[in-house]
Write an enzyme that holds these catalytic residues in place. Sequence first.
Site, PDB file in Angstrom:
ATOM      1  N   GLY A  73      49.309  68.301  13.621  1.00 39.44           N
ATOM      2  CA  GLY A  73      49.582  66.911  13.938  1.00 39.44           C
ATOM      3  C   GLY A  73      50.458  66.798  15.166  1.00 39.44           C
ATOM      4  N   ASP A  74      51.555  66.045  15.047  1.00 42.50           N
ATOM      5  CA  ASP A  74      52.478  65.893  16.181  1.00 42.50           C
ATOM      6  C   ASP A  74      53.771  66.676  15.947  1.00 42.50           C
ATOM      7  OD1 ASP A  74      53.241  64.225  14.087  1.00 42.50           O
ATOM      8  OD2 ASP A  74      54.188  62.770  15.408  1.00 42.50           O
ATOM      9  N   GLU A  75      53.680  67.748  15.176  1.00 45.69           N
ATOM     10  CA  GLU A  75      54.852  68.570  14.876  1.00 45.69           C
ATOM     11  C   GLU A  75      54.705  69.947  15.517  1.00 45.69           C
ATOM     12  OE1 GLU A  75      57.689  68.503  11.180  1.00 45.69           O
ATOM     13  OE2 GLU A  75      55.947  69.742  10.694  1.00 45.69           O
TER      14      GLU A  75
END
Length: 221
Positions: free
Chosen positions: A110-112
């Site tokens: 994801g955005d991690e």
Amino acid sequence: MSHTLAALSTAAPLAAGWTIHGLWQHRLIDRAERDELTGLPRRAAFEKNAARMLRRTGRDVVAVLVIDLDGFKQVNDIHGHAAGDTAIRETGRRLAQWAEPLGTAARLGGDEFAAIIRCPDPDTLRGELTHLHQWLCSPVTYDGLPLPLGTSIGAYPHTTGFGPAVELPEALRVADEAMYGVKQTGGGWAITHTPTPAYRTVNGRRDGRRGTDLDTAGGTT
């Protein structure tokens, strides 16, 4: 002599073939270990390299980081998933360039993201985190428009050669707690010096603001 020359002439193409085959296999393995969107290592490859860095001896500070984008869902909802992919790709590029001389970075999903870096002292670590946060918060342009993104960074430092060894899963957990804590205050970066008990909030994330010694800098978004 003629038999020897004949054997060498036969072996040479075979050796060259095995060399090419080995390079091809290495490229396939390297490609499989990297995230397709960012080119960063995936979790498994990162964990192997990070665990090796934590085991090294010396007196440097080794910091494990967890990085999460702020406002990413809104970018996807308003501008579409292609814009979100652009943001992830550019974040990965900046993170890789920042981490390359210091350590390594990865996309967890994801955005991690995650990273591990080696610094000579705590002041250098603070400076590096400030630089990274400012860079990751600088505008990413998509279709001529700047995407409104912020970043939250949690870091857990360990001075190699002092105290008991630190295991990577624990370091990632504590860094994640620090990241989540600073995210709740609007973004920025936080260094946590004291591990916290493993308990969870109602959101399913551990709350890094309780029971920790935090060194923080506020966000700009």
